[in-house]
Design a protein around this motif. Structure first.
Motif, PDB file in Angstrom:
ATOM      1  N   GLU A 102      49.108  38.387  79.619  1.00 40.55           N
ATOM      2  CA  GLU A 102      48.597  37.145  80.212  1.00 40.55           C
ATOM      3  C   GLU A 102      48.934  37.063  81.703  1.00 40.55           C
ATOM      4  N   SER A 103      50.088  37.557  82.103  1.00 47.17           N
ATOM      5  CA  SER A 103      50.432  37.574  83.526  1.00 47.17           C
ATOM      6  C   SER A 103      49.486  38.473  84.305  1.00 47.17           C
ATOM      7  N   LEU A 104      49.204  39.645  83.752  1.00 46.83           N
ATOM      8  CA  LEU A 104      48.299  40.572  84.420  1.00 46.83           C
ATOM      9  C   LEU A 104      46.891  39.984  84.517  1.00 46.83           C
ATOM     10  N   LYS A 105      46.440  39.339  83.449  1.00 44.37           N
ATOM     11  CA  LYS A 105      45.109  38.727  83.476  1.00 44.37           C
ATOM     12  C   LYS A 105      45.035  37.592  84.486  1.00 44.37           C
ATOM     13  N   ALA A 106      46.171  36.938  84.747  1.00 45.28           N
ATOM     14  CA  ALA A 106      46.210  35.837  85.710  1.00 45.28           C
ATOM     15  C   ALA A 106      46.277  36.325  87.149  1.00 45.28           C
ATOM     16  N   GLY A 107      46.492  37.636  87.341  1.00 43.33           N
ATOM     17  CA  GLY A 107      46.504  38.176  88.697  1.00 43.33           C
ATOM     18  C   GLY A 107      47.828  38.740  89.151  1.00 43.33           C
ATOM     19  N   ALA A 108      48.782  38.908  88.240  1.00 40.24           N
ATOM     20  CA  ALA A 108      50.030  39.563  88.622  1.00 40.24           C
ATOM     21  C   ALA A 108      49.735  40.958  89.143  1.00 40.24           C
TER      22      ALA A 108
ATOM     23  N   MET B  59      41.213  44.884  88.713  1.00 43.00           N
ATOM     24  CA  MET B  59      42.380  44.800  89.616  1.00 43.00           C
ATOM     25  C   MET B  59      43.302  45.989  89.366  1.00 43.00           C
ATOM     26  N   ASN B  60      43.815  46.564  90.416  1.00 46.74           N
ATOM     27  CA  ASN B  60      44.705  47.716  90.304  1.00 46.74           C
ATOM     28  C   ASN B  60      46.143  47.243  90.083  1.00 46.74           C
ATOM     29  N   THR B  61      46.501  47.038  88.829  1.00 46.78           N
ATOM     30  CA  THR B  61      47.865  46.592  88.521  1.00 46.78           C
ATOM     31  C   THR B  61      48.804  47.782  88.448  1.00 46.78           C
ATOM     32  N   LYS B  62      50.050  47.509  88.771  1.00 46.48           N
ATOM     33  CA  LYS B  62      50.998  48.596  88.945  1.00 46.48           C
ATOM     34  C   LYS B  62      52.219  48.453  88.028  1.00 46.48           C
ATOM     35  N   PHE B  63      52.674  49.584  87.542  1.00 48.44           N
ATOM     36  CA  PHE B  63      53.970  49.657  86.885  1.00 48.44           C
ATOM     37  C   PHE B  63      54.991  50.081  87.928  1.00 48.44           C
ATOM     38  N   VAL B  64      55.971  49.208  88.176  1.00 49.84           N
ATOM     39  CA  VAL B  64      57.049  49.500  89.122  1.00 49.84           C
ATOM     40  C   VAL B  64      58.370  49.490  88.341  1.00 49.84           C
ATOM     41  N   PRO B  65      58.857  50.656  87.937  1.00 46.45           N
ATOM     42  CA  PRO B  65      60.075  50.679  87.131  1.00 46.45           C
ATOM     43  C   PRO B  65      61.308  50.197  87.886  1.00 46.45           C
ATOM     44  N   VAL B  66      62.160  49.493  87.158  1.00 44.32           N
ATOM     45  CA  VAL B  66      63.482  49.118  87.682  1.00 44.32           C
ATOM     46  C   VAL B  66      64.393  50.312  87.385  1.00 44.32           C
ATOM     47  N   MET B  67      64.669  51.087  88.402  1.00 47.81           N
ATOM     48  CA  MET B  67      65.236  52.409  88.202  1.00 47.81           C
ATOM     49  C   MET B  67      66.678  52.384  87.694  1.00 47.81           C
TER      50      MET B  67
END
Length: 307
Positions: free
Chosen positions: A198-204, A1-9
């Motif tokens: 664990e969130s990423l592994k669950a599909g976040a 899955m292509n998970t993304k880092f989205v910074p809170v700027m």
């Protein structure tokens, strides 16, 4: 899955207190170079409540221009005022080029009002904003209003809600909210570093956490490698680093994050508008030590290290 880092700027300010747009250009480019695959501008980390309405729009427009279509930009579009007034500002924020405009859950109903009132106002807001893509943000200010998975599904099913910045800190709830979005163009971004893997592994869809304002390269690395069995030891090291230093990173934030970025490549002042923040010598020493630890970890992972 292509998970993304989205910074809170963060929002850079000059010592005079004005928004520093030259530094904002540099900061945006730094996030992108560090691997960010989206940008959340005009959020709590941006000191959005301390910005004027004009500044909110100008800051986001500037970020959109610098990003130049390379990644999606989302930004908060609900503040004070009636639902009609909030709808009008959502339209204005959409007009500056955002991919989604974010609704603050704590501004849709008071703490004493129930889900029925909250739901009614969100649906009213959706009806007033045509087909503008939106997201939801369980922002801690003015108070943290959490969504239940069933409630979230009502909004996702409209096809309008594309994004949730989740702050519930409860992994079981995060998993249920992820399931609520299955089959839809929707992504949950977890703000809580403890549950990151664990969130990423669950599909976040990715992470959107303040730790990315200290060491964005490490958060990007984690999003790419959290499920790589050959890197289990390294993933544990990254998680131990962030979880073990959570209190330090939250202390007088965002001043502390700006100071840490100063030590890397960003010519950013530690000036903030948020009240009640004092950067003491003790905090400075803690961030100096944190920076050294982060630097060693980045070298261990063979990441690009900034001077």
């Amino acid at each position: 899955m292509n998970t993304k880092f989205v910074p809170v700027m963060l929002t850079p300010f000059k010592v005079s207190g004005e928004v520093d747009y030259d530094c904002l250009t540099q900061l945006t480019e730094y996030y992108l170079k560090s691997g960010a695959q989206g940008l959340f501008a005009n959020c709590l980390s941006s000191e959005m409540y301390e910005l004027t309405e004009v500044e909110r729009l100008q800051v986001v427009k500037h970020v959109v221009k610098v990003a130049n279509g390379s990644v999606p930009v989302v930004a908060t579009g609900t503040f004070e005022g009636s639902i009609n007034e909030q709808a009008e500002f959502i339209k204005r924020m959409n007009d500056v080029g955002t991919q989604a405009v974010i609704i603050i859950t704590g501004l849709m109903a008071t703490q004493h009002e129930g889900e029925d009132v909250f739901n009614q106002r969100v649906f009213q807001l959706l009806n007033l904003t045509a087909n503008i893509p939106v997201g939801l943000y369980e922002c801690p200010v003015p108070y943290k209003r959490l969504l239940s998975p069933d409630q979230l599904k009502l909004f996702i099913d409209t096809g309008r809600v594309k994004y949730l910045k989740d702050t519930c800190l409860d992994l079981s709830q995060v998993k249920a909210k992820i399931r609520a979005g299955f089959g839809h163009d929707f992504g949950l971004y977890d703000a809580y570093m403890v549950n990151a893997v664990e969130s990423l592994k669950a599909g976040a869809a990715g992470l959107s956490c303040i730790q990315g304002n200290y060491f964005p390269e490490l958060i990007s690395w984690l999003c790419k490698n959290y499920d790589n069995d050959e890197l289990d030891t390294e993933v544990d090291k990254v998680m131990d680093f962030f979880v073990g230093n959570m209190d330090i990173m939250h202390n007088v934030y965002p001043i502390s994050a700006k100071y840490c970025l100063q030590k890397q490549v960003i010519n950013i002042s530690t000036t903030v508008r948020a009240p009640g923040k004092t950067f003491t010598s003790d905090v400075k020493n803690q961030i100096d030590a944190l920076y050294c630890k982060g630097l060693l970890l980045q070298k261990d992972l063979q990441l690009e290290v900034w001077p």
